[in-house]
Scaffold this active site. Structure first.
Site, short mmCIF file in Angstrom:
data_model
loop_
_atom_site.label_atom_id
_atom_site.label_comp_id
_atom_site.label_asym_id
_atom_site.label_seq_id
_atom_site.Cartn_x
_atom_site.Cartn_y
_atom_site.Cartn_z
N TYR A 1 -23.10 87.07 73.77
CA TYR A 1 -23.45 86.24 75.25
C TYR A 1 -24.79 86.18 75.33
O TYR A 1 -25.57 85.57 76.02
CB TYR A 1 -22.68 86.53 76.23
N ASP B 1 -7.63 91.30 67.57
CA ASP B 1 -6.39 90.36 67.08
C ASP B 1 -5.28 91.21 67.56
O ASP B 1 -4.41 90.63 68.36
CB ASP B 1 -6.44 89.69 66.04
N ASP C 1 -8.71 88.55 80.77
CA ASP C 1 -8.10 87.57 81.35
C ASP C 1 -6.59 87.73 80.95
O ASP C 1 -5.83 87.32 81.71
CB ASP C 1 -8.62 86.26 81.11
#
Ligand code: NAD
Length: 364
Positions: A143, A225, A253
């Protein structure tokens, strides 16, 4: 322990002020039980700061945040400011605070109150008693990595970002996760993609290098994953998860949704010296702002985290968490929560009063 602590409250926009006001009252009451006085000052951030000062993060707010023992933030943003260029929007205020205070460690607990087990997107037996802590690196990784951008060459557009971590960035977030695991059940899972990305092979190496300093913590590694899959298959296998900025954004989330309501989830963002900023995971909820419909519990649980992680007052944290659990167990519900009926539906204020009642009298 000093018997005065300074708090900067940044209510922000939308439902932010509605949940902040009762949260401050609760914080005063919980601190007073330990003989501690809170001095609370208020500042502007986000849309309200744009309206008043023309910037989402006034210099005075950042200075006050640096001077305080801890910062409490409601939420920022709303449709009123959405037409502004990206760099001038309310959310920039939040990012500026994270950077300015060097809040590199983001803690997001996914804790399911027993009374809300039916609210999860998973079967109740898979999530009953769920208590996971995700530790996300917040100021590095893809980011923030440079170079980044979109270029056009030979009529082709190319978008690119850089996934970069220095060993010291990995080490400081890993150490904070090991220490948190020591205070919980002693299990830490580090999540990476070391089979494909060199930067996360370094992540794994650094975590392994310091693991010897925490012999009481059982360390495991998992590819991201697989971690995403395991979180929805058997979430209770996890205790503390540590991971980089992007993987942490996504996994937290997922974990949040397991608990059923955005209105229940607190977060902490910590600096190396233990100072921190505490805020609910939810946004400013413009659709319900001003209607007394906001669930204040995520903000209250953020106050509990503040007592635990920045103010050195774990008993006050436990008291608030117990009052929230007791309030839910007694059947009180705001409109967003599972089990709400016409008979038990609380407003923001009446829910806050119920929690305050459990905190101060043990019941309402
Ligand atoms: P949101 O979290 O504000 O709302 C999503 C949905 O959840 C809405 O239906 C809302 O009514 C509901 N909700 C959220 N919190 C609730 C609560 N405490 N009680 C009951 N219901 C609740 O997300 P959004 O709608 O995507 O964003 C609205 C604004 O908030 C945007 O401007 C966004 O940029 C901003 N935002 C800010 C933060 C922050 O300040 N940390 C985080 C996320 C979004």
């Amino acid at each position: 322990m000093s018997n005065t602590k300074s708090i900067l409250a940044l209510p922000g926009d939308g439902i932010g002020p509605e949940v902040m006001t009762p949260a401050i009252e609760l914080a005063h009451a919980a601190a007073a039980m330990d003989g501690v006085t809170l001095t609370v000052s208020e500042g502007l951030v986000g849309g309200c700061a744009i309206d008043a000062e023309g910037t989402p993060l006034p210099a005075a707010t950042l200075a006050a945040a640096k001077a305080a023992d801890a910062v409490l933030l409601g939420a920022v943003g709303g449709p009123r400011w959405e037409a502004l260029p990206m760099s001038e929007r309310p959310e920039k205020g939040l990012l500026g605070l994270r950077q300015g205070l060097e809040l590199f460690s983001n803690l997001r607990p996914a804790l399911l109150a027993p009374a809300l087990a039916e609210a999860s997107s998973l079967k109740a037996e898979l999530v009953a008693g769920l208590d996971i802590l995700i530790v996300r690196e917040l100021t590095g990784g893809i980011y923030f990595g440079e170079p980044r951008g979109v270029t056009t060459e030979n009529n082709e557009r190319k978008g690119f970002n850089t996934y970069v971590y220095h060993d010291w960035e990995i080490e400081r977030i890993a150490r904070s996760a090991f220490e948190l695991a020591q205070k919980r059940s002693g299990r830490l899972c580090s999540v990476d993609k070391a089979n494909v990305l060199e930067v996360t092979q370094l992540w794994r190496d650094v975590v392994n290098e310091i693991a010897g300093d925490y012999p009481d913590v059982e360390l495991s590694h998992m590819y991201v994953d697989n971690a995403a899959m395991q979180l929805v298959r058997t979430p209770k296998q996890f205790d503390v998860i540590v991971t980089g900025n992007m993987f942490g954004d996504i996994l937290s989330d997922v974990a949040a949704m397991l608990t059923g309501s955005l209105g229940m989830l607190p977060s902490a963002s910590l600096a190396a010296d233990g100072r921190g900023m505490y805020e609910p995971v939810h946004g400013s909820a413009p659709d319900i702002a001003g209607k007394e419909l906001a669930n204040p519990l995520a903000m209250f649980l953020s106050v509990a985290m503040m007592f635990r992680y920045s103010l050195g007052m774990p008993e006050a944290a436990v008291r608030i968490e117990a009052a929230v659990s007791a309030t839910l167990a007694a059947g009180h519900r705001t409109a967003d929560l599972h089990g709400v009926t016409a008979d038990n539906q609380e407003t923001t204020s009446s829910m806050a009063a119920a929690v305050m009642g459990h905190l101060t009298n043990g019941a309402r």
